[in-house]
Design an enzyme around this catalytic site. Sequence first.
Site, PDB file in Angstrom:
ATOM      1  N   LYS A   1       4.904  27.220 -22.493  1.00  0.00           N
ATOM      2  CA  LYS A   1       3.969  26.117 -22.209  1.00  0.00           C
ATOM      3  C   LYS A   1       2.920  26.545 -21.188  1.00  0.00           C
ATOM      4  O   LYS A   1       1.722  26.321 -21.376  1.00  0.00           O
ATOM      5  CB  LYS A   1       4.736  24.888 -21.705  1.00  0.00           C
ATOM      6  CG  LYS A   1       3.818  23.706 -21.433  1.00  0.00           C
ATOM      7  CD  LYS A   1       4.573  22.396 -21.440  1.00  0.00           C
ATOM      8  CE  LYS A   1       5.336  22.148 -20.164  1.00  0.00           C
ATOM      9  NZ  LYS A   1       4.503  21.723 -19.047  1.00  0.00           N
TER      10      LYS A   1
ATOM     11  N   ASP B   1       3.655  19.218 -23.778  1.00  0.00           N
ATOM     12  CA  ASP B   1       4.433  18.645 -22.667  1.00  0.00           C
ATOM     13  C   ASP B   1       5.028  17.327 -23.160  1.00  0.00           C
ATOM     14  O   ASP B   1       4.944  16.991 -24.348  1.00  0.00           O
ATOM     15  CB  ASP B   1       3.550  18.456 -21.427  1.00  0.00           C
ATOM     16  CG  ASP B   1       2.531  17.342 -21.621  1.00  0.00           C
ATOM     17  OD1 ASP B   1       2.369  16.863 -22.777  1.00  0.00           O
ATOM     18  OD2 ASP B   1       1.920  16.922 -20.632  1.00  0.00           O
TER      19      ASP B   1
END
Length: 212
Positions: free
Chosen positions: A120, A138
């Site tokens: 991420k 997210d």
Amino acid sequence: MNRQQIEHFFATLKAANPRPETELQFCSLFELLAAVLLSAQATDLSVNKASRRLFALAPTPARMLALGLCGIEQEIRTIGLFRTKARHLLQTCAILVEQHQGRVPRSREALEALPGVGRKTANVVLNVAFGEPTMAVDTHIFRVANRTGLAPGKTVLAVEQALLKRIPPAYRVDAHHWLILHGRYVCQARQPRCAVCAVSACCDFQPKPPAR
Ligand code: SF4
């Protein structure tokens, strides 16, 4: 959501906010990387508050190394998991200095090799710093993608891949920010604000009837 609806979804978000940006504050690629590393399971607001002081003291990997573990911990102690994050940041700075001439690398492989930097974080850095059409999924993006029918998936990786496949190329670079901001301020976790949502016409979500 079909192709036409997806086009409408992003055209609407783009019209409302043509140049979406991260809410993390930074003045360099290194500060961006450090801010994203610090932001895991913390709000951007809390990271900005602490990083302002931290980056004033240590704006480069070499200066961060000089500040040391205790110094970093002292500055970021208001952020969740600060001890682990301080350790990762310090280890990351050591690698940046030793292996990358103090610069943030551009490849996913090199980014993901840094302590505290997962897929991420690498996606955010590749997108924000280098303009690559990556999708850092997210909690907000995961929820919006599933709830709206844009790109349903059971895992973060499945949603990431589905988004990259379904979002038209023209929107791919900025889509990550539009989706985060939409999830943060409109399509909120507990109570989506469907009554004021600009993309409700193309959303698959069926609100539950109120309990009797
Ligand atoms: S209509 Fe409701 S569920 Fe759909 S995107 Fe908007 S806020 Fe989210």
